[in-house]
Design an enzyme around this catalytic site. Sequence first.
Site, short mmCIF file in Angstrom:
data_model
loop_
_atom_site.label_atom_id
_atom_site.label_comp_id
_atom_site.label_asym_id
_atom_site.label_seq_id
_atom_site.Cartn_x
_atom_site.Cartn_y
_atom_site.Cartn_z
CG HIS A 189 -4.25 -0.86 -4.73
ND1 HIS A 189 -4.62 -1.00 -6.06
CD2 HIS A 189 -3.73 -2.05 -4.37
CE1 HIS A 189 -4.35 -2.23 -6.47
NE2 HIS A 189 -3.81 -2.88 -5.47
CD GLU A 213 -6.17 -6.50 -0.85
OE1 GLU A 213 -7.07 -7.01 -1.54
OE2 GLU A 213 -4.96 -6.74 -1.02
CD GLU A 239 -1.02 -5.85 -1.11
OE1 GLU A 239 -2.16 -6.32 -1.26
OE2 GLU A 239 -0.47 -5.13 -1.95
CG HIS A 289 -0.55 -10.21 -1.78
ND1 HIS A 289 0.73 -9.85 -2.14
CD2 HIS A 289 -1.38 -9.37 -2.46
CE1 HIS A 289 0.69 -8.83 -2.96
NE2 HIS A 289 -0.58 -8.51 -3.18
MG LIG Z 1 -3.73 -5.74 -2.41
#
Ligand SMILES: [Mg+2]
Length: 386
Positions: A189, A213, A239, A289
């Site tokens: 994140h 990610e 994303e 996503h």
């Molecule tokens: Mg993500």
Amino acid sequence: MRIESVIPIFIDRYLFVEITTDTGIVGLGESGAWAFQEGTAATIERFAEYLVGKDPLKIEHHWQYLYRWTHFRGSVVMGAISAIDIALWDIAGKHFEAPVHALLGGSVRDRARVYYHVFGETTDELCEGIAAAREDGYTAVGHLTPFLDAPREDAYFETHARKIDDAAKAVARYRDVAGPDVDLCIEIHRRLAPFEAVQLGLAIQDSTPLFLEDPVLPDNFDEMAYVASKINIPIATGERFTSLWEFQMLLARGGAQLVRPDVCIVGGITGARKVAALAEASHIGVVPHNPLSPVSTAACLQIAATAPNFVLQEFPNDSWGTAGDMRPDPDKLVSGSATHDGEGFVTISNEPGIGVALRADAAERYPYRKREILTRLHVDGSVVDQ
Ligand SMILES: [Mg+2]
């Protein structure tokens, strides 16, 4: 066939669009510009001024027209174009009495491997979630952070050593619980600076994550490529990207081994299938996503069905991630919702269009919920990413 109406619909935290034609066909789409639903809905209503009276089957032309008629881009515009594009593909499928994937060249697979969301405020809770997902037959778990999702009201502070060492120990525990038959999709994140991401990547590589990610903010493709060049775990990102051209710039720099186009923000099915083809040319895998509703899932599955380089589909669970904050029941929200087959896959629908339709009472059952503007602060008062 002509478009008669283009109506944005607010339900829970989702924004949908329904496009109705003079033949009675209704197409359904969803926007991924979450947190900016009001602005996106206003843009959809503005685009309706162009769309009403047009032939809904000229999907690529309408995409190009709405994208290129004026100067500006961004998530609100692309969230609107994406929702409209998905709805137009849904109309096309229903018109030709075929699933969208049949119109895109036919499916290359019958079911799509999924990863399940695991949430928790402690490492123990996340380990329990991994064990439960494994018990349910999932072969991959994601949304799996080594940093934990503390409440955004809590001020943040950690030393560098504690941040990296605790995260590495957490990932090692996840691997112990998962065993070799469940893949770990590690979600950062965007919390780390590039130097921190490299140290973390080196510290957890022995746990063999499927991917790391968004280790850093995705705004700078060169920095993502720098991290990718220094670690031995595939990076998955994309994303937040709103265009094919951003993906091209990322891949030209070697910034990802897996791309994460969001069908509801990258230009709908039209945009996402182009991203998948771009990635295919570099032997890059696609992990769509999908943090939103079963409508987004249904649109993603058209990409999963047709992209040879599809790898894995994000498949949300029944909560928003905070204890007790539940998502709408998929079956009360739509008909035709995709379901887990107990073996780590979902079956790809062969129903016409994208295969899902809003329930008539869904908006009444699940009133709109606006997201609070809230983010986490450091103990020094500055903004941190979480
Ligand atoms: Mg993500």
